[in-house]
Design a protein around this motif. Structure first.
Motif, PDB file in Angstrom:
ATOM      1  N   VAL A  16      76.920 -26.549  86.225  1.00 15.49           N
ATOM      2  CA  VAL A  16      75.594 -26.273  85.667  1.00 15.49           C
ATOM      3  C   VAL A  16      74.876 -27.576  85.317  1.00 15.49           C
ATOM      4  O   VAL A  16      73.668 -27.718  85.556  1.00 15.49           O
ATOM      5  CB  VAL A  16      75.707 -25.357  84.426  1.00 15.49           C
ATOM      6  N   LEU A  17      75.609 -28.538  84.770  1.00 14.34           N
ATOM      7  CA  LEU A  17      74.998 -29.828  84.437  1.00 14.34           C
ATOM      8  C   LEU A  17      74.473 -30.512  85.687  1.00 14.34           C
ATOM      9  O   LEU A  17      73.397 -31.125  85.674  1.00 14.34           O
ATOM     10  CB  LEU A  17      76.015 -30.722  83.732  1.00 14.34           C
ATOM     11  N   GLU A  18      75.223 -30.421  86.779  1.00 18.01           N
ATOM     12  CA  GLU A  18      74.778 -31.006  88.042  1.00 18.01           C
ATOM     13  C   GLU A  18      73.527 -30.297  88.553  1.00 18.01           C
ATOM     14  O   GLU A  18      72.580 -30.939  89.037  1.00 18.01           O
ATOM     15  CB  GLU A  18      75.895 -30.910  89.081  1.00 18.01           C
ATOM     16  N   GLU A  19      73.492 -28.963  88.434  1.00 18.47           N
ATOM     17  CA  GLU A  19      72.339 -28.183  88.889  1.00 18.47           C
ATOM     18  C   GLU A  19      71.100 -28.479  88.044  1.00 18.47           C
ATOM     19  O   GLU A  19      69.997 -28.588  88.569  1.00 18.47           O
ATOM     20  CB  GLU A  19      72.672 -26.683  88.826  1.00 18.47           C
ATOM     21  N   HIS A  71      66.763 -30.621  88.737  1.00 11.79           N
ATOM     22  CA  HIS A  71      65.429 -30.125  88.380  1.00 11.79           C
ATOM     23  C   HIS A  71      64.694 -31.010  87.369  1.00 11.79           C
ATOM     24  O   HIS A  71      63.544 -30.727  87.044  1.00 11.79           O
ATOM     25  CB  HIS A  71      65.542 -28.708  87.798  1.00 11.79           C
ATOM     26  N   LYS A  72      65.331 -32.071  86.888  1.00  9.44           N
ATOM     27  CA  LYS A  72      64.759 -32.825  85.761  1.00  9.44           C
ATOM     28  C   LYS A  72      63.472 -33.571  86.106  1.00  9.44           C
ATOM     29  O   LYS A  72      62.698 -33.917  85.210  1.00  9.44           O
ATOM     30  CB  LYS A  72      65.796 -33.797  85.207  1.00  9.44           C
ATOM     31  N   LYS A  73      63.210 -33.832  87.382  1.00 11.89           N
ATOM     32  CA  LYS A  73      62.008 -34.570  87.763  1.00 11.89           C
ATOM     33  C   LYS A  73      60.827 -33.663  88.083  1.00 11.89           C
ATOM     34  O   LYS A  73      59.738 -34.154  88.380  1.00 11.89           O
ATOM     35  CB  LYS A  73      62.314 -35.469  88.965  1.00 11.89           C
ATOM     36  N   ARG A  74      61.022 -32.369  88.016  1.00 17.22           N
ATOM     37  CA  ARG A  74      59.919 -31.451  88.279  1.00 17.22           C
ATOM     38  C   ARG A  74      58.865 -31.564  87.187  1.00 17.22           C
ATOM     39  O   ARG A  74      59.170 -31.824  86.020  1.00 17.22           O
ATOM     40  CB  ARG A  74      60.433 -30.007  88.382  1.00 17.22           C
ATOM     41  N   GLN A  75      57.597 -31.340  87.571  1.00 16.74           N
ATOM     42  CA  GLN A  75      56.487 -31.503  86.632  1.00 16.74           C
ATOM     43  C   GLN A  75      55.992 -30.178  86.057  1.00 16.74           C
ATOM     44  O   GLN A  75      54.889 -30.100  85.555  1.00 16.74           O
ATOM     45  CB  GLN A  75      55.323 -32.222  87.329  1.00 16.74           C
ATOM     46  N   ASP A  76      56.819 -29.145  86.160  1.00 20.42           N
ATOM     47  CA  ASP A  76      56.432 -27.844  85.604  1.00 20.42           C
ATOM     48  C   ASP A  76      57.336 -27.507  84.430  1.00 20.42           C
ATOM     49  O   ASP A  76      58.092 -28.362  83.943  1.00 20.42           O
ATOM     50  CB  ASP A  76      56.498 -26.766  86.690  1.00 20.42           C
ATOM     51  N   THR A  77      57.274 -26.259  83.964  1.00 17.74           N
ATOM     52  CA  THR A  77      58.069 -25.853  82.801  1.00 17.74           C
ATOM     53  C   THR A  77      59.556 -25.919  83.085  1.00 17.74           C
ATOM     54  O   THR A  77      60.353 -26.201  82.183  1.00 17.74           O
ATOM     55  CB  THR A  77      57.671 -24.431  82.379  1.00 17.74           C
ATOM     56  N   VAL A  91      60.490 -29.371  82.408  1.00 19.40           N
ATOM     57  CA  VAL A  91      60.461 -29.603  80.957  1.00 19.40           C
ATOM     58  C   VAL A  91      61.742 -29.093  80.317  1.00 19.40           C
ATOM     59  O   VAL A  91      62.374 -29.771  79.502  1.00 19.40           O
ATOM     60  CB  VAL A  91      59.232 -28.909  80.321  1.00 19.40           C
ATOM     61  N   ASN A  92      62.155 -27.872  80.690  1.00 19.76           N
ATOM     62  CA  ASN A  92      63.373 -27.287  80.128  1.00 19.76           C
ATOM     63  C   ASN A  92      64.611 -28.057  80.554  1.00 19.76           C
ATOM     64  O   ASN A  92      65.555 -28.221  79.768  1.00 19.76           O
ATOM     65  CB  ASN A  92      63.498 -25.818  80.540  1.00 19.76           C
ATOM     66  N   ALA A  93      64.634 -28.530  81.804  1.00 22.95           N
ATOM     67  CA  ALA A  93      65.779 -29.310  82.282  1.00 22.95           C
ATOM     68  C   ALA A  93      65.939 -30.590  81.464  1.00 22.95           C
ATOM     69  O   ALA A  93      67.043 -30.933  81.012  1.00 22.95           O
ATOM     70  CB  ALA A  93      65.601 -29.631  83.764  1.00 22.95           C
ATOM     71  N   ARG A  94      64.830 -31.287  81.250  1.00 22.24           N
ATOM     72  CA  ARG A  94      64.897 -32.533  80.479  1.00 22.24           C
ATOM     73  C   ARG A  94      65.255 -32.271  79.020  1.00 22.24           C
ATOM     74  O   ARG A  94      65.983 -33.056  78.390  1.00 22.24           O
ATOM     75  CB  ARG A  94      63.565 -33.280  80.583  1.00 22.24           C
ATOM     76  N   ASP A 147      76.913 -21.484  92.820  1.00 22.62           N
ATOM     77  CA  ASP A 147      77.016 -20.230  92.061  1.00 22.62           C
ATOM     78  C   ASP A 147      78.464 -19.771  91.961  1.00 22.62           C
ATOM     79  O   ASP A 147      78.902 -19.274  90.917  1.00 22.62           O
ATOM     80  CB  ASP A 147      76.174 -19.136  92.721  1.00 22.62           C
ATOM     81  N   HIS A 148      79.217 -19.922  93.050  1.00 22.72           N
ATOM     82  CA  HIS A 148      80.619 -19.492  93.041  1.00 22.72           C
ATOM     83  C   HIS A 148      81.457 -20.389  92.145  1.00 22.72           C
ATOM     84  O   HIS A 148      82.404 -19.931  91.495  1.00 22.72           O
ATOM     85  CB  HIS A 148      81.169 -19.488  94.473  1.00 22.72           C
TER      86      HIS A 148
END
Length: 449
Positions: free
Chosen positions: A34-37, A41-47, A50-53, A105-106
């Motif tokens: 989960v930490l890798e996943e 997403h941390k560089k995305r500019q949407d919500t 924001v949640n990832a960061r 996911d598995h």
């Protein structure tokens, strides 16, 4: 209450970064995968970004309190948070061979199974529950004997049918309707209604003697007389209401005292067209006394909000054209002459843009329309409305049955939250459209397809 183990999927953290604080004294396990996943997403500019960061920062703060591998107390009175892998399964060979551990996911499911096996060694045995927004992950978990549930911390209502409609029918004596049409004051007492009414709710008074005899009114308060629906057309743009819901919408859109209007309805119900027509009427209309706003701003989310569009050729306006064409279509339908539309856009009287660029702005004295608002999260809706300055009216339109954002659904999207949270305030109004008016085929398609 028996203590439980919760394994939270990546989708939970990307929906709600503060999810770990919402499980009382139960323990939370974070699969290493989960930490890798989340990191992806941390560089995305949407919500989602924001949640990832945010969750990364939260975990970093917890790391300073102890060892995440051994477990850290989340907060006083809260449970333990632990990051773990599925390595114990390698020894026990408990994982179904049909599932490929190279699939993220598995891997997460395998970690949940490892947590479950460990919990069976404790006394008393703890129940292990996987929380995920991913339906298929929940199905797979259930198929291999792991309890799985949806994460539903931010639902506006428990069921989409319970969403506030902005309209109610009310049985009255035959004489009451006659008195209302004779312009006498008609007031409804609180003990006369089954469910609480809200300011700017529309009422259809129906005669208890003759169901065909009715009157439409707008409710302001229990100690205030009902008002007639004043605006049912937008004259400069040749728009007339085709049903009662459209009449209610026009009445709210043309009332400058109502600062937040939400319109929900299926495709072709007229919500966007009416909103744009009302905005044009009150910005560049022929009646100067109705020109309450200096400009019309129409926007819609680039799905997902803030998605990078830099790889498309051309200027910013050319890049945004595919996303904004539905708005352009409505403007061209109303204005007819493309030259006039371009002229008003050049003068700044009409702005059409993506929500990507709304953050950081302060928008005053504008008629602002946010189309496709059902694809926004509650946080994004809050970001937009808090951009509003003095003299601005915000109109949110959308269809909660057509959601493209995988992180929200019919009951958790930002539009549904706006409808429910604002309904009790006099500065807001809402209408749910019941009938399509675009064309016979569009209406039929929305029902049968």
């Amino acid at each position: 209450m028996a203590k439980k183990n919760y394994v939270l999927d990546t989708s939970v953290y990307l929906t709600d970064a503060e999810a770990i604080y919402k499980f009382d004294n139960h323990d939370i396990f974070i699969p290493l995968k989960v930490l890798e996943e989340i990191d992806k997403h941390k560089k995305r500019q949407d919500t989602v970004g924001v949640n990832a960061r945010k969750i990364i920062r939260i975990l970093d703060e917890l790391r300073s309190k102890g060892d995440l591998n051994k477990g850290v107390r989340i907060d006083k009175g809260k449970g333990i948070l632990k990051v773990m892998s599925y390595d114990c399964l390698k020894r026990s060979l408990q994982f179904p061979p049909d599932l490929d551990l190279r699939i993220p996911d598995h891997t997460i499911i395998a970690t949940a199974l490892a947590v479950k096996l460990q919990s069976q060694e404790t006394k008393p045995v703890r129940k292990t529950i996987v929380l995920s927004r991913d339906i298929n992950m929940r199905v797979i978990c259930d198929s291999i004997g792991i309890n799985a549930q949806d994460y539903i911390s931010e639902k506006a209502v428990s069921n989409s049918d319970e969403l506030y409609q902005g309209f109610v029918e009310h049985l009255v004596d035959d004489a009451v309707i006659d008195r209302f049409y004779a312009n006498e004051d008609i007031m409804i007492a609180e003990d006369e209604v089954e469910d609480a009414w809200h300011a700017n709710q529309y009422i259809m008074m129906v005669s208890n003697a003759s169901p065909k005899k009715s009157a439409l009114a707008r409710f302001y308060g229990y100690h205030v007389p009902l008002k007639k629906v004043i605006h049912t057309s937008i004259p400069d743009w040749n728009i007339k209401s085709r049903n009662k819901e459209q009449a209610f919408a026009i009445d709210l859109l043309m009332d400058p005292s109502v600062k937040v209007v939400s319109l929900v309805g299926r495709a072709g119900s007229g919500k966007t067209l009416l909103a744009i027509a009302a905005g044009l009427q009150q910005t560049i209309g022929l009646r100067n006394d109705e020109n309450h706003y200096s400009r019309l701003i129409v926007s819609r989310p680039v799905q997902p909000l803030g998605k990078d569009i830099g790889f498309l050729p051309g200027t910013m306006e050319e890049k945004m054209l595919p996303w904004l064409m539905p708005i352009q279509d409505n403007l061209k339908f109303l204005m007819g002459d493309r030259t006039n539309l371009e002229m008003y856009m050049e003068k700044g009287k009409i702005e059409v843009e993506a929500l990507t660029y709304i953050r950081g702005r302060s928008i005053a004295n504008a008629f602002m329309i946010i189309d496709e608002a059902q694809n926004l999260t509650m946080h994004e809706i809050k970001t937009i409305i808090t951009r509003v300055g003095d003299g601005t009216k915000v109109v949110l339109t959308g269809d909660i049955e057509q959601i493209d954002n995988i992180y929200v659904n019919e009951t958790s999207n930002g539009l549904a939250h706006a409808v429910e949270k604002f309904k009790q305030y006099p500065l807001a109004g809402h209408v749910t459209f019941k009938k399509g008016e675009r064309s016979d085929i569009a209406t039929l398609a929305s029902k049968v397809l």
